[in-house]
Design a protein around this motif. Structure first.
Motif, PDB file in Angstrom:
ATOM      1  N   LEU A 128      -4.043 -47.707 -13.881  1.00 47.15           N
ATOM      2  CA  LEU A 128      -4.747 -46.566 -14.461  1.00 47.15           C
ATOM      3  C   LEU A 128      -5.749 -46.013 -13.456  1.00 47.15           C
ATOM      4  O   LEU A 128      -6.236 -46.730 -12.584  1.00 47.15           O
ATOM      5  CB  LEU A 128      -5.502 -46.985 -15.730  1.00 47.15           C
ATOM      6  N   ASP A 132      -6.961 -41.115 -16.303  1.00 47.33           N
ATOM      7  CA  ASP A 132      -6.212 -41.543 -17.483  1.00 47.33           C
ATOM      8  C   ASP A 132      -7.118 -41.798 -18.673  1.00 47.33           C
ATOM      9  O   ASP A 132      -6.640 -41.934 -19.797  1.00 47.33           O
ATOM     10  CB  ASP A 132      -5.420 -42.810 -17.174  1.00 47.33           C
ATOM     11  N   THR A 133      -8.423 -41.912 -18.436  1.00 41.76           N
ATOM     12  CA  THR A 133      -9.347 -42.138 -19.536  1.00 41.76           C
ATOM     13  C   THR A 133     -10.122 -40.900 -19.932  1.00 41.76           C
ATOM     14  O   THR A 133     -10.834 -40.940 -20.933  1.00 41.76           O
ATOM     15  CB  THR A 133     -10.350 -43.258 -19.192  1.00 41.76           C
ATOM     16  N   GLN A 138      -3.184 -38.192 -21.420  1.00 41.37           N
ATOM     17  CA  GLN A 138      -2.940 -39.437 -20.712  1.00 41.37           C
ATOM     18  C   GLN A 138      -3.577 -40.622 -21.443  1.00 41.37           C
ATOM     19  O   GLN A 138      -3.033 -41.725 -21.454  1.00 41.37           O
ATOM     20  CB  GLN A 138      -3.482 -39.322 -19.284  1.00 41.37           C
ATOM     21  N   TYR A 139      -4.731 -40.387 -22.050  1.00 39.78           N
ATOM     22  CA  TYR A 139      -5.404 -41.443 -22.818  1.00 39.78           C
ATOM     23  C   TYR A 139      -4.524 -41.876 -23.987  1.00 39.78           C
ATOM     24  O   TYR A 139      -4.328 -43.074 -24.237  1.00 39.78           O
ATOM     25  CB  TYR A 139      -6.739 -40.892 -23.315  1.00 39.78           C
ATOM     26  N   ALA A 142      -1.471 -43.841 -22.737  1.00 38.32           N
ATOM     27  CA  ALA A 142      -1.825 -45.208 -22.382  1.00 38.32           C
ATOM     28  C   ALA A 142      -1.964 -46.073 -23.631  1.00 38.32           C
ATOM     29  O   ALA A 142      -1.528 -47.230 -23.651  1.00 38.32           O
ATOM     30  CB  ALA A 142      -3.127 -45.218 -21.580  1.00 38.32           C
TER      31      ALA A 142
END
Length: 393
Positions: A128, A132-133, A138-139, A142
């Protein structure tokens, strides 16, 4: 929590509410996130130490055999690449850090695959980046991927994607990443394994320093000196550990902090390390993303009335309460809401692009509807897309 009984790696009736989880209940936790730092996996000269890695895996495999789902956030890729590249120490420049991570990540995962495989467990590599956060799509992706891996009985091995990261390679990222992953996978608890056995009132080597056994709130760490830096191999320190602890505990996830050598006892609920009790309630993944992981793109300056409305009444932010706009952003981007002195009041997802906002400022929704037409009479930030931030944070 995900997965009911009968699913691979399911909780089998174990504890699923972190809000009620105490240290003595840690052995019954249904899902744990464990973060291990570089210094716990390597020799002093920077080489990956397979024996130290296997010792950590043996502890986690035992927890997995007892029915606990385990997510491992592991540092060590850059450190593992130091020896094979013939480097004398951890590189300081970004390009060499990325090269070391590229070499080291494969070695790191290969060792984990063999070590967990000896216990009949499969692993999955998940890399990551900070992006991604803070990017919503994307969060969510994941979250889905990690949940499915756990449902299939796999142990995810998560690391920051150092090989392609830019400014994300910095002091303590994996500690913060571990706290965010804990919320992402709805963990019952987070374990931070480092090269010190607990939080101390001062440097552990300093005469008179004592272990802090339990922390239930900020008052319990008042006066604690955490200024000492971490090891030469890793990048973290106690400051970044406590930052990650705050992210986890404020969102309802308790944390145990100890050394890798004491991991087995800590996860068995023994009185070792430092236990940080959960201080808040779980929020939605989206709001946690917004509060802790989102990178903001600009600022909206609020007048006093708008500050009171947002903080005290929990209202949406209307254009009439905004006096200025700063930065460049698109509709849907995260922005900071600040008062006239510049103190952050909240974060939110703005409904307009930055070039649209100036014409809206200080005008009521009725005035905007009359002047600009339907569609311009909505909130700048809806209350469902807004999270409060403590002043001075």
């Amino acid at each position: 929590m995900a997965s009911g009984s009968g699913a691979p790696g399911g909780h089998h009736g174990r504890v699923t509410s972190a809000a009620l989880l105490g240290r003595d209940q840690l052995p019954t936790a249904g899902r744990l996130v464990v973060k291990v730092g570089s210094s716990s996996l390597t020799t002093p000269d920077g080489h990956l130490d397979p024996e130290r890695l296997r010792a950590v895996v043996d502890v986690l495999a035992a927890r997995r055999a007892a029915g606990t789902q385990v997510v491992l956030v592991s540092s060590g890729a850059i450190a593992a690449g130091i020896g094979p590249l013939g480097l004398a120490a951890r590189p300081r420049d970004l390009a060499t850090q990325q090269a070391a991570a590229s070499v080291g990540q494969g070695l790191l995962v290969a060792h984990y695959t063999r070590a967990f495989g000896a216990h009949g467990l499969r692993v999955a590599q998940v890399l990551l980046t900070a992006e991604d956060t803070w990017r919503r799509g994307q969060y969510r992706n994941a979250h889905r991927a990690l949940t499915r891996l756990l449902d299939l009985g796999v142990v995810p091995i998560i690391n920051e994607n150092d090989a392609v990261a830019t400014d994300e390679i910095r002091f303590g990222d994996n500690d913060r990443l571990a706290a965010l992953v804990s919320h992402l996978v709805h963990a019952d608890a987070l374990a931070l394994l480092t090269d010190v056995d607990a939080l101390y009132t001062g440097a552990p080597s300093r005469p008179g320093s004592r272990r802090v056994a339990e922390v239930r709130g900020p008052a319990d760490v008042a006066g604690v000196d955490v200024s000492a830096r971490g090891s030469a191999v890793g990048t973290g320190g106690m400051v970044t550990k406590l930052d990650s602890v705050a992210i986890a505990t404020q969102s309802g996830i308790p944390v145990v902090l100890t050394s890798a050598a004491l991991a087995g006892r800590a996860l068995a609920g023994d009185d070792v390390g430092t236990w940080f009790a959960a201080t808040g309630r779980r929020s939605s993944i989206r709001l946690l993303w917004l509060a802790h992981a989102a990178r903001t793109h600009g600022r909206l300056v609020l007048d006093d009335g708008a500050v009171r409305a947002v903080l005290e009444r929990g209202t949406s932010l209307l254009p009439a309460g905004v006096t200025a706009v700063e930065g460049t952003f698109e509709a849907g981007d995260p922005v900071e809401l600040v008062d006239g002195a510049g103190a952050v009041v909240a974060r939110g997802l703005v409904a307009y692009a930055s070039d649209e906002v100036p014409q809206l400022l200080g005008r009521s929704t009725g005035e905007l509807r009359a002047a600009l037409g339907a569609g311009y009479d909505r909130e700048l930030v809806h209350r469902d897309d807004l999270v409060l931030v403590r002043r001075g944070r």
